[in-house]
Every structure is written in C-alpha cells, then in structure tokens.
Design a protein around this motif. Sequence first.
Motif, PDB file in Angstrom:
ATOM      1  N   GLU A   1       0.837  -1.198   0.000  1.00 37.68           N
ATOM      2  CA  GLU A   1       0.000   0.000   0.000  1.00 37.68           C
ATOM      3  C   GLU A   1       0.877   1.255   0.000  1.00 37.68           C
ATOM      4  O   GLU A   1       1.853   1.336   0.755  1.00 37.68           O
ATOM      5  CB  GLU A   1      -0.916   0.010   1.218  1.00 37.68           C
ATOM      6  N   PRO A   2       0.546   2.271  -0.843  1.00 39.38           N
ATOM      7  CA  PRO A   2       1.340   3.504  -0.866  1.00 39.38           C
ATOM      8  C   PRO A   2       1.457   4.170   0.500  1.00 39.38           C
ATOM      9  O   PRO A   2       2.495   4.770   0.810  1.00 39.38           O
ATOM     10  CB  PRO A   2       0.572   4.387  -1.861  1.00 39.38           C
ATOM     11  N   ALA A   3       0.411   4.056   1.327  1.00 40.96           N
ATOM     12  CA  ALA A   3       0.461   4.672   2.653  1.00 40.96           C
ATOM     13  C   ALA A   3       1.547   4.052   3.521  1.00 40.96           C
ATOM     14  O   ALA A   3       2.068   4.696   4.436  1.00 40.96           O
ATOM     15  CB  ALA A   3      -0.895   4.543   3.339  1.00 40.96           C
ATOM     16  N   ASP A   4       1.893   2.795   3.262  1.00 37.55           N
ATOM     17  CA  ASP A   4       2.930   2.109   4.033  1.00 37.55           C
ATOM     18  C   ASP A   4       4.331   2.420   3.526  1.00 37.55           C
ATOM     19  O   ASP A   4       5.319   2.060   4.163  1.00 37.55           O
ATOM     20  CB  ASP A   4       2.705   0.592   3.982  1.00 37.55           C
ATOM     21  N   ARG A   5       4.405   3.069   2.367  1.00 37.30           N
ATOM     22  CA  ARG A   5       5.713   3.335   1.751  1.00 37.30           C
ATOM     23  C   ARG A   5       5.885   4.829   1.478  1.00 37.30           C
ATOM     24  O   ARG A   5       5.906   5.257   0.315  1.00 37.30           O
ATOM     25  CB  ARG A   5       5.856   2.550   0.453  1.00 37.30           C
ATOM     26  N   PRO A   6       6.011   5.640   2.505  1.00 36.88           N
ATOM     27  CA  PRO A   6       6.197   7.082   2.272  1.00 36.88           C
ATOM     28  C   PRO A   6       7.547   7.357   1.620  1.00 36.88           C
ATOM     29  O   PRO A   6       8.551   6.718   1.933  1.00 36.88           O
ATOM     30  CB  PRO A   6       6.133   7.669   3.682  1.00 36.88           C
ATOM     31  N   ALA A   7       7.554   8.295   0.679  1.00 37.54           N
ATOM     32  CA  ALA A   7       8.793   8.602  -0.038  1.00 37.54           C
ATOM     33  C   ALA A   7       8.816  10.070  -0.404  1.00 37.54           C
ATOM     34  O   ALA A   7       7.777  10.691  -0.643  1.00 37.54           O
ATOM     35  CB  ALA A   7       8.904   7.739  -1.295  1.00 37.54           C
ATOM     36  N   GLY A   8      10.035  10.615  -0.454  1.00 43.25           N
ATOM     37  CA  GLY A   8      10.226  11.949  -0.982  1.00 43.25           C
ATOM     38  C   GLY A   8      10.281  11.889  -2.494  1.00 43.25           C
ATOM     39  O   GLY A   8       9.657  11.039  -3.117  1.00 43.25           O
ATOM     40  N   LYS A   9      11.045  12.774  -3.092  1.00 42.89           N
ATOM     41  CA  LYS A   9      11.144  12.742  -4.548  1.00 42.89           C
ATOM     42  C   LYS A   9      11.714  11.412  -5.012  1.00 42.89           C
ATOM     43  O   LYS A   9      11.365  10.912  -6.088  1.00 42.89           O
ATOM     44  CB  LYS A   9      12.011  13.900  -5.050  1.00 42.89           C
ATOM     45  N   PHE A  10      12.597  10.828  -4.190  1.00 47.40           N
ATOM     46  CA  PHE A  10      13.157   9.512  -4.471  1.00 47.40           C
ATOM     47  C   PHE A  10      12.884   8.606  -3.278  1.00 47.40           C
ATOM     48  O   PHE A  10      13.052   9.022  -2.138  1.00 47.40           O
ATOM     49  CB  PHE A  10      14.667   9.592  -4.722  1.00 47.40           C
ATOM     50  N   ASN A  11      12.457   7.376  -3.550  1.00 47.21           N
ATOM     51  CA  ASN A  11      12.211   6.468  -2.438  1.00 47.21           C
ATOM     52  C   ASN A  11      13.534   5.851  -1.964  1.00 47.21           C
ATOM     53  O   ASN A  11      14.588   6.035  -2.574  1.00 47.21           O
ATOM     54  CB  ASN A  11      11.186   5.390  -2.811  1.00 47.21           C
ATOM     55  N   ALA A  12      13.461   5.109  -0.867  1.00 43.12           N
ATOM     56  CA  ALA A  12      14.680   4.560  -0.272  1.00 43.12           C
ATOM     57  C   ALA A  12      15.390   3.595  -1.215  1.00 43.12           C
ATOM     58  O   ALA A  12      16.631   3.546  -1.250  1.00 43.12           O
ATOM     59  CB  ALA A  12      14.333   3.852   1.035  1.00 43.12           C
ATOM     60  N   GLY A  13      14.637   2.830  -1.991  1.00 43.55           N
ATOM     61  CA  GLY A  13      15.250   1.915  -2.942  1.00 43.55           C
ATOM     62  C   GLY A  13      16.049   2.655  -4.004  1.00 43.55           C
ATOM     63  O   GLY A  13      17.153   2.231  -4.381  1.00 43.55           O
ATOM     64  N   GLN A  14      15.505   3.754  -4.494  1.00 41.29           N
ATOM     65  CA  GLN A  14      16.216   4.543  -5.498  1.00 41.29           C
ATOM     66  C   GLN A  14      17.481   5.167  -4.918  1.00 41.29           C
ATOM     67  O   GLN A  14      18.501   5.271  -5.596  1.00 41.29           O
ATOM     68  CB  GLN A  14      15.284   5.618  -6.051  1.00 41.29           C
ATOM     69  N   LYS A  15      17.418   5.579  -3.648  1.00 44.50           N
ATOM     70  CA  LYS A  15      18.603   6.154  -3.004  1.00 44.50           C
ATOM     71  C   LYS A  15      19.699   5.109  -2.841  1.00 44.50           C
ATOM     72  O   LYS A  15      20.873   5.386  -3.091  1.00 44.50           O
ATOM     73  CB  LYS A  15      18.210   6.742  -1.644  1.00 44.50           C
ATOM     74  N   LEU A  16      19.314   3.911  -2.414  1.00 48.91           N
ATOM     75  CA  LEU A  16      20.302   2.843  -2.264  1.00 48.91           C
ATOM     76  C   LEU A  16      20.901   2.469  -3.617  1.00 48.91           C
ATOM     77  O   LEU A  16      22.113   2.236  -3.726  1.00 48.91           O
ATOM     78  CB  LEU A  16      19.651   1.622  -1.612  1.00 48.91           C
ATOM     79  N   TYR A  17      20.063   2.395  -4.646  1.00 50.29           N
ATOM     80  CA  TYR A  17      20.557   2.061  -5.984  1.00 50.29           C
ATOM     81  C   TYR A  17      21.540   3.118  -6.468  1.00 50.29           C
ATOM     82  O   TYR A  17      22.617   2.783  -6.993  1.00 50.29           O
ATOM     83  CB  TYR A  17      19.385   1.941  -6.959  1.00 50.29           C
ATOM     84  N   ALA A  18      21.186   4.402  -6.305  1.00 50.64           N
ATOM     85  CA  ALA A  18      22.056   5.480  -6.782  1.00 50.64           C
ATOM     86  C   ALA A  18      23.406   5.439  -6.081  1.00 50.64           C
ATOM     87  O   ALA A  18      24.460   5.591  -6.720  1.00 50.64           O
ATOM     88  CB  ALA A  18      21.381   6.828  -6.565  1.00 50.64           C
ATOM     89  N   GLY A  19      23.405   5.244  -4.758  1.00 49.31           N
ATOM     90  CA  GLY A  19      24.664   5.188  -4.027  1.00 49.31           C
ATOM     91  C   GLY A  19      25.508   3.994  -4.427  1.00 49.31           C
ATOM     92  O   GLY A  19      26.732   4.108  -4.609  1.00 49.31           O
TER      93      GLY A  19
END
Length: 219
Positions: A113-131
């Motif tokens: 559910e989107p409510a369970d996955r709050p994210a800014g412009k980039f979600n945590a998965g995208q941040k981990l991938y980028a790093g």
Amino acid sequence: MAAEPTTWRPRGWPERRSVRRFTRAERMVHRATGLLMLVCALTAACLYIGPLAQLVGRRHIMVFLHEWSGILLPAPTLLGLVSPAFRADLRRLNRFAPYDRRWLRAVRHRRTEPADRPAGKFNAGQKLYAGWIAGAVLVMTATGLLMWFMGLLPVLNRTSAIFVHDLLAYAIAVVLLGHMRKAFQDPEARRGMRTGYVDRVWARREHRMWAPEEDAPRR
C-alpha cells in the motif's frame, strides 16, 4: 454570453494535472549515462562471451569502445553539476530520512500500500541504488585504469584488478536488470524521465513527502 476565462500557459507546457519532476539537464545526464553504460555492457559481452566474440569479431574496436565508454562514464554526472536542479537531486539522494526507513520496513514485510511506503522525490530503494551504482562505477573505472596502465605500475597485481573488475561487472549487470525491470513496471516513472513531467495523482500516491516546484520551467 461571455466566454469562460482560461488559464494561460506557455506553449508546450503540460496540463495542470502534471507536475515537473525532472529538468532537461537531469534527463540528459540520465540518458547519456545509460547510453555509455549500454556500450560498456555490450562491448564487454563481445569481449568475454566466446560465441558472441566470434560472431562480432573486430576485437580491437570492441576494446577501444569498451575502454573509452568506461572512462567517460562519470562525465555526464560531472557535467550535470552545472545544473542547480541536478545538484539538488544529488543532495536528496544523499539524505536518508526517517520515512525512508519506513519504506524499507514495508518492502521487507511485503506491504504494497502507498500509505505504508512514504517517499520523498526519491524512495529509499532509489537512493540505495544510486549510491551503490555510483560507488560501483568508481571502482570499475579505477580497476579498468589499473588494467590499462599496468605496465606503468608493475608493483600492482594485474590478476587482482581483473578479478575485481569482472566480479563487479556481473553484479552491475544484475542490478541494472533489476533497475530496468522496475522501470518497465511503472509507465508513469518512465514518462517522468522521458518528458520531465508526471501525473499529479501518481506523485501524491508514490512520493507524497515530495513537494514539487512547478511554478516555472527550469533548465
């Protein structure tokens, strides 16, 4: 009867239900990096996979393209630093907020559910991938240069550099396939990278902690 007034917008601007997600500079950095990564991957396959190497031939051309696409891989990011919007997104990617931990917990417990996955412009998965991919590219560039100029540094072990380079190449291939799979599963995210704009409803659902600035176009 007087005509109903309309909201003026510059030619080419999308409807108000869309919000600006990426500038032209950010999209160009992504495309150039993706193109260089693709050339690296394809030429590596032509060098290391026997049947493909025999089919393509022209090994010296493949080596040339592989070496220079690898060396140039950090260039789009360095050029992108000229853009204030790109620098702002790098800062976002480099910050791990409390809601990012909630996003990771939701993924670990397979809550969708989107409510369970709050994210800014980039979600945590995208941040981990980028790093991860940024660090991997730096290591690949360093080991590639060591292999290229090994004659100038005889104290270093060429076998170790080749081992790290090859092992990390396989890891990058797996991670990139996962990245592409997630992109194909989300047409709106692809639209954002292709046009710079995303649907407002999608933005509020998938990135509700993000407050997009949409008052004026940025370059």
